[in-house]
Design a protein around this motif. Structure first.
Motif, PDB file in Angstrom:
ATOM      1  N   PHE A 139       0.826  -1.206   0.000  1.00 61.29           N
ATOM      2  CA  PHE A 139       0.000   0.000   0.000  1.00 61.29           C
ATOM      3  C   PHE A 139       0.860   1.256   0.000  1.00 61.29           C
ATOM      4  CE2 PHE A 139      -2.442   3.209   2.521  1.00 61.29           C
ATOM      5  CZ  PHE A 139      -3.401   3.470   1.551  1.00 61.29           C
ATOM      6  N   ALA A 140       1.934   1.251   0.785  1.00 63.73           N
ATOM      7  CA  ALA A 140       2.834   2.407   0.838  1.00 63.73           C
ATOM      8  C   ALA A 140       3.492   2.640  -0.519  1.00 63.73           C
ATOM      9  CB  ALA A 140       3.892   2.198   1.924  1.00 63.73           C
ATOM     10  N   HIS A 141       3.931   1.567  -1.172  1.00 69.08           N
ATOM     11  CA  HIS A 141       4.530   1.710  -2.504  1.00 69.08           C
ATOM     12  C   HIS A 141       3.490   2.203  -3.516  1.00 69.08           C
ATOM     13  CE1 HIS A 141       8.609   0.291  -1.912  1.00 69.08           C
ATOM     14  NE2 HIS A 141       8.155  -0.699  -1.149  1.00 69.08           N
ATOM     15  N   TRP A 142       2.258   1.721  -3.373  1.00 68.32           N
ATOM     16  CA  TRP A 142       1.187   2.179  -4.273  1.00 68.32           C
ATOM     17  C   TRP A 142       0.975   3.691  -4.117  1.00 68.32           C
ATOM     18  CZ3 TRP A 142      -3.472   4.673  -4.039  1.00 68.32           C
ATOM     19  CH2 TRP A 142      -4.325   4.550  -5.138  1.00 68.32           C
ATOM     20  N   LEU A 143       1.123   4.174  -2.906  1.00 72.93           N
ATOM     21  CA  LEU A 143       0.874   5.586  -2.632  1.00 72.93           C
ATOM     22  C   LEU A 143       1.960   6.504  -3.199  1.00 72.93           C
ATOM     23  CD1 LEU A 143      -0.461   5.680   1.044  1.00 72.93           C
ATOM     24  CD2 LEU A 143      -1.714   6.319  -1.022  1.00 72.93           C
ATOM     25  N   ILE A 144       3.224   6.092  -3.139  1.00 69.80           N
ATOM     26  CA  ILE A 144       4.302   7.044  -3.430  1.00 69.80           C
ATOM     27  C   ILE A 144       5.177   6.675  -4.629  1.00 69.80           C
ATOM     28  CG2 ILE A 144       4.421   7.798  -1.037  1.00 69.80           C
ATOM     29  CD1 ILE A 144       6.874   6.074  -0.658  1.00 69.80           C
ATOM     30  N   ASP A 145       4.998   5.480  -5.203  1.00 66.45           N
ATOM     31  CA  ASP A 145       5.880   5.095  -6.311  1.00 66.45           C
ATOM     32  C   ASP A 145       5.502   5.773  -7.626  1.00 66.45           C
ATOM     33  OD1 ASP A 145       7.379   3.584  -4.673  1.00 66.45           O
ATOM     34  OD2 ASP A 145       6.726   1.627  -5.426  1.00 66.45           O
ATOM     35  N   ALA A 146       4.214   5.898  -7.908  1.00 64.22           N
ATOM     36  CA  ALA A 146       3.777   6.473  -9.189  1.00 64.22           C
ATOM     37  C   ALA A 146       2.353   6.989  -9.055  1.00 64.22           C
ATOM     38  CB  ALA A 146       3.847   5.427 -10.304  1.00 64.22           C
ATOM     39  N   ARG A 147       2.013   7.951  -9.907  1.00 65.32           N
ATOM     40  CA  ARG A 147       0.637   8.457  -9.944  1.00 65.32           C
ATOM     41  C   ARG A 147      -0.288   7.393 -10.511  1.00 65.32           C
ATOM     42  NH1 ARG A 147       3.833  12.801 -11.281  1.00 65.32           N
ATOM     43  NH2 ARG A 147       3.403  14.774 -10.210  1.00 65.32           N
ATOM     44  N   HIS A 148      -1.491   7.324  -9.953  1.00 62.53           N
ATOM     45  CA  HIS A 148      -2.485   6.374 -10.443  1.00 62.53           C
ATOM     46  C   HIS A 148      -3.707   7.135 -10.967  1.00 62.53           C
ATOM     47  CE1 HIS A 148      -0.286   2.947  -8.809  1.00 62.53           C
ATOM     48  NE2 HIS A 148      -0.111   3.639  -7.699  1.00 62.53           N
ATOM     49  N   ALA A 149      -4.440   6.477 -11.850  1.00 65.12           N
ATOM     50  CA  ALA A 149      -5.696   7.015 -12.391  1.00 65.12           C
ATOM     51  C   ALA A 149      -5.502   8.375 -13.061  1.00 65.12           C
ATOM     52  CB  ALA A 149      -6.756   7.109 -11.295  1.00 65.12           C
ATOM     53  N   THR A 150      -4.369   8.574 -13.717  1.00 63.83           N
ATOM     54  CA  THR A 150      -4.111   9.889 -14.326  1.00 63.83           C
ATOM     55  C   THR A 150      -5.066  10.178 -15.477  1.00 63.83           C
ATOM     56  OG1 THR A 150      -2.393   8.894 -15.733  1.00 63.83           O
ATOM     57  CG2 THR A 150      -1.687   9.883 -13.654  1.00 63.83           C
ATOM     58  N   TYR A 151      -5.426   9.150 -16.240  1.00 72.65           N
ATOM     59  CA  TYR A 151      -6.377   9.359 -17.334  1.00 72.65           C
ATOM     60  C   TYR A 151      -7.787   9.590 -16.800  1.00 72.65           C
ATOM     61  CZ  TYR A 151      -2.779   7.826 -20.628  1.00 72.65           C
ATOM     62  OH  TYR A 151      -1.635   7.726 -21.381  1.00 72.65           O
ATOM     63  N   GLY A 152      -8.158   8.828 -15.764  1.00 74.20           N
ATOM     64  CA  GLY A 152      -9.471   9.025 -15.162  1.00 74.20           C
ATOM     65  C   GLY A 152      -9.621  10.406 -14.541  1.00 74.20           C
ATOM     66  N   LEU A 153      -8.574  10.882 -13.886  1.00 75.81           N
ATOM     67  CA  LEU A 153      -8.606  12.229 -13.300  1.00 75.81           C
ATOM     68  C   LEU A 153      -8.679  13.296 -14.388  1.00 75.81           C
ATOM     69  CD1 LEU A 153      -5.935  11.762 -10.491  1.00 75.81           C
ATOM     70  CD2 LEU A 153      -8.393  12.078 -10.165  1.00 75.81           C
ATOM     71  N   ALA A 154      -7.995  13.063 -15.511  1.00 75.50           N
ATOM     72  CA  ALA A 154      -8.060  14.010 -16.625  1.00 75.50           C
ATOM     73  C   ALA A 154      -9.482  14.068 -17.190  1.00 75.50           C
ATOM     74  CB  ALA A 154      -7.073  13.609 -17.717  1.00 75.50           C
ATOM     75  N   LEU A 155     -10.131  12.920 -17.298  1.00 73.85           N
ATOM     76  CA  LEU A 155     -11.515  12.906 -17.774  1.00 73.85           C
ATOM     77  C   LEU A 155     -12.435  13.626 -16.798  1.00 73.85           C
ATOM     78  CD1 LEU A 155     -11.954   9.306 -19.251  1.00 73.85           C
ATOM     79  CD2 LEU A 155     -12.093  11.478 -20.480  1.00 73.85           C
ATOM     80  N   MET A 156     -12.193  13.467 -15.498  1.00 72.52           N
ATOM     81  CA  MET A 156     -12.998  14.190 -14.515  1.00 72.52           C
ATOM     82  C   MET A 156     -12.812  15.695 -14.682  1.00 72.52           C
ATOM     83  SD  MET A 156     -12.738  12.016 -10.954  1.00 72.52           S
ATOM     84  CE  MET A 156     -13.966  13.074 -10.184  1.00 72.52           C
ATOM     85  N   ARG A 157     -11.576  16.136 -14.885  1.00 72.57           N
ATOM     86  CA  ARG A 157     -11.315  17.567 -15.078  1.00 72.57           C
ATOM     87  C   ARG A 157     -12.030  18.090 -16.320  1.00 72.57           C
ATOM     88  NH1 ARG A 157      -6.630  17.462 -17.490  1.00 72.57           N
ATOM     89  NH2 ARG A 157      -7.518  18.281 -19.437  1.00 72.57           N
TER      90      ARG A 157
END
Length: 338
Positions: free
Chosen positions: A12-30
């Motif tokens: 979970f810690a690596h998931w949090l700080i290793d790389a951005r997630h859901a970047t395309y989904g966040l772009a669609l939300m924007r």
């Protein structure tokens, strides 16, 4: 047992700080939220005075004690109920312009908080309209997205960063204030926390909605879906609604899928196959609500939020497939044009 907990925590810690997630989904939300704001305000413009201007005095008794009156400064002063209509119109046009810039993803470190503050100020004008329904989810998502890098994909900011790299420059993630700079992992952590918050909010909405539906027999029997399909005020395509409510098994099955698809949605996110099933169910449900019940903005808001559950690798695979498909079509068309 402690070893298993430690491994889960490490992942979970690596998931949090290793790389951005859901970047395309966040772009669609924007893109979707900025575009929605522009279109909704444009639809209000012809008669904005009766809802947000001098003509909205009819609702003053209803929103005199609203919680929006307790917003922190300077939100309450950005849009005032005492402003004359020309001033109110000018402010709404400014908000529309900021919404367009927000959708395009330009200078988001400045535009994103500006858009949130302006939108909150605008909603204080008439909370009877803008403090209900999908507007509440919209406001919550906007605040969560302040933590996210929504311009990482499909934005003018991303285009500018790519151009800087092409020209031999460097792009840094961290903010710099003199000699002090934010660690490079902090924007990644902030982005992923926003993803978790949006996902949590969606799960809360789905589960609580399902639990409310299960408290009575109307959804289990299909009645809750059957009668709204016949309400003229909620009908966009009368012939389609007329066809839908006459197919009793379809209404019954759709009711059950709606209830249990929402109730089990958080569990469906655990594995990829069940996540696909869950996303198909809730997306189909919202598309049906938009078309059959005339609630497009609520449905679009929820569908945009659901996009964060689609992994970036899946988006990239789809983009590569589309590019290959389009490139093949172009190659087929070019000889005919020569």
């Amino acid at each position: 047992m402690s070893g298993a907990i430690s491994r889960v925590w490490d992942r979970f810690a690596h998931w949090l700080i290793d790389a951005r997630h859901a970047t395309y989904g966040l772009a669609l939300m924007r893109i979707g939220m900025g575009s929605m704001t522009f279109v909704i305000l444009a639809l209000y413009l012809p008669h904005f005075s009766y809802t947000f201007g001098a003509g909205s005095r009819w609702g003053e008794a209803l929103f005199r004690d609203s919680a929006v009156n307790n917003y922190l400064w300077p939100i309450p002063v950005l849009f005032s109920r005492e402003d004359p209509d020309p001033v109110q119109l000018a402010k709404i046009l400014v908000l529309m312009a900021v919404a367009v810039v927000y959708a395009l993803g330009w200078r988001m470190r400045i535009v994103s908080p500006l858009f949130v503050v302006l939108w909150l100020g605008f909603t204080s004008l008439d909370p009877v309209v803008t403090n209900t329904g999908h507007y509440q989810t919209f406001r919550i998502f906007l605040i969560f997205l302040l933590l996210a890098d929504t311009s990482y994909r499909w934005s003018l900011d991303a285009r500018r960063r790519a151009r800087q790299i092409t020209d031999g420059g460097s792009v840094t993630d961290g903010l710099r204030l003199g000699q002090w700079s934010v660690p490079t992992w902090f924007p990644v952590l902030s982005n992923n926390i926003a993803v978790l918050l949006v996902g949590y909010q969606l799960c809360v909405i789905y589960v609580t909605s399902a639990l409310w539906k299960l408290q009575g027999a109307t959804w289990i029997s299909g009645v809750a879906a059957y009668y709204p399909l016949q309400i003229e005020e909620l009908t966009l395509l009368p012939w389609l609604n007329h066809l839908a409510w006459q197919i009793t098994p379809a209404v019954f099955i759709a009711s059950w899928l709606s209830v249990y698809g929402q109730l089990l949605f958080p569990l469906m996110l655990v594995t990829r196959p069940t996540r696909i099933v869950g996303l198909v169910l809730v997306t189909g449900m919202h598309a049906s609500i938009a078309i059959l019940l005339g609630l497009p903005w609520f449905s679009l808001m929820m569908i945009l939020g659901d996009m964060i559950f689609i992994r970036d690798v899946t988006w990239e695979r789809c983009i590569r497939w589309l590019r290959a498909r389009v490139g093949r079509r172009v190659q087929e068309v070019e000889p005919a044009l020569v």
